[in-house]
Structures are given as structure tokens and as C-alpha cells.
Design an enzyme around this catalytic site. Structure first.
Site, PDB file in Angstrom:
ATOM      1  N   CYS A 184       0.145   3.711   2.899  1.00  0.00           N
ATOM      2  CA  CYS A 184       0.655   3.106   4.142  1.00  0.00           C
ATOM      3  C   CYS A 184       2.161   3.367   4.269  1.00  0.00           C
ATOM      4  CB  CYS A 184       0.395   1.599   4.166  1.00  0.00           C
ATOM      5  SG  CYS A 184      -1.345   1.139   4.068  1.00  0.00           S
ATOM      6  N   CYS A 218       0.828  -1.212   0.000  1.00  0.00           N
ATOM      7  CA  CYS A 218       0.000   0.000   0.000  1.00  0.00           C
ATOM      8  C   CYS A 218       0.863   1.263   0.000  1.00  0.00           C
ATOM      9  CB  CYS A 218      -0.909  -0.041   1.231  1.00  0.00           C
ATOM     10  SG  CYS A 218      -1.755   1.487   1.614  1.00  0.00           S
TER      11      CYS A 218
END
Length: 157
Positions: A81, A78
Site C-alpha cells: 500500500c 501495509c
């Protein structure tokens, strides 16, 4: 040929000794990690023990920790993230005496992600020492984390 066998035997023994010495318990190192202000990765068993045992308390929130915490539900692939990870590392160091920062990999801990209804990442769970947790979805700027820590978790302002 005999020297080669002896050398091989010594190499195997050294390898086994070094592996057994490096395989220390995560419990003591994890406690040290949190006190140094590092982000601690949780699996389901650790989550149940340190944060919330939803199997035992299915209807009532009971926080198991001794400091407020932030839980980052993330995945290795991600992008947002990855952008937030250095911010959380910095905040874990800055607030090391006041809060704990955990992270849960949703790909490895699918049951935990499902239990909290995590459908997008990153998702953050802000958990005060007493009271109900608060959830926030999406990558947050550093200022928002600081605001949440100071006002919601530590009740400074």
C-alpha cells in the site's frame, strides 16, 4: 505571582483562539483537495454520500459522484500500500480534471471493507461515471493504473 497568572491567562486564550480557527469544516477543504488533484480519505458517511449508498440501494449499483474515481482500500502498516501511494498521488494530480482518487483505511472503516468483500490489501475499485465498477487486488504498476484510467474510466482508447 500576578504577572504569572496574567501570562497564563493570555496563553490559554491564545491557545483556544488558535485551536478554534484551525478547526474548519472538512467539507470545503475536501472539495478543494479533490480539485487540486490530491488523494481524498473517505470515512463511511462520506463514502455513502460521494460514492455509493449501499444502505439505500442494496441491490442496484448507483454511483453518487460526478467524475469517475479510483478507491484505494489500504492500511497504514501495509508495505505494498505504501509503494502504491506515491503513484496514486501523482495520478491524482495528472488526472485532476478527469477523475477523483479516494482512499479508505480498512482498519478504521471495517464495515466498508466488509461491504465490498475486501480480504487483501491493497485493493482498488475503479468506478466509471456510468456502469459497473471493476475491482483489482494487489499493488499495480503505474502503467496499469494509466491503462485502467484511460480505457475503463475515461474510455479514451
Amino acid at each position: 505571582m500576578r504577572k504569572l497568572k496574567n501570562l497564563w491567562l493570555v496563553s490559554v486564550v491564545l491557545l483556544l483562539v488558535s485551536c478554534s480557527m484551525s478547526a474548519k469544516s472538512d467539507k470545503s477543504s475536501e472539495a478543494g483537495t479533490a480539485s487540486k488533484g490530491e488523494v481524498v480519505t473517505l470515512n463511511k458517511a462520506e463514502f455513502l454520500q460521494k460514492v455509493f449508498n449501499y444502505e439505500k440501494n442494496a441491490t442496484k449499483w448507483v454511483y453518487e459522484g460526478d467524475k469517475p474515481c479510483i478507491i484505494d482500500f489500504y492500511a497504514d502498516w501495509c508495505g505494498p500500500c505504501k509503494q502504491v501511494a506515491p503513484i496514486l498521488r501523482d495520478l491524482a494530480i495528472l488526472y485532476k480534471n478527469d477523475i477523483v482518487v479516494y482512499k479508505v483505511n480498512v482498519d478504521k472503516e471495517k464495515e466498508l471493507a466488509a461491504a465490498f468483500g475486501i480480504q487483501s490489501i491493497p485493493t482498488f475499485l475503479f468506478i466509471p461515471k456510468e456502469g459497473q465498477p471493476q475491482i483489482s487486488m494487489g499493488a499495480l504498476p503505474r502503467e496499469e493504473f494509466v491503462k485502467q484510467i484511460d480505457t475503463f474510466l475515461l474510455k479514451k482508447k
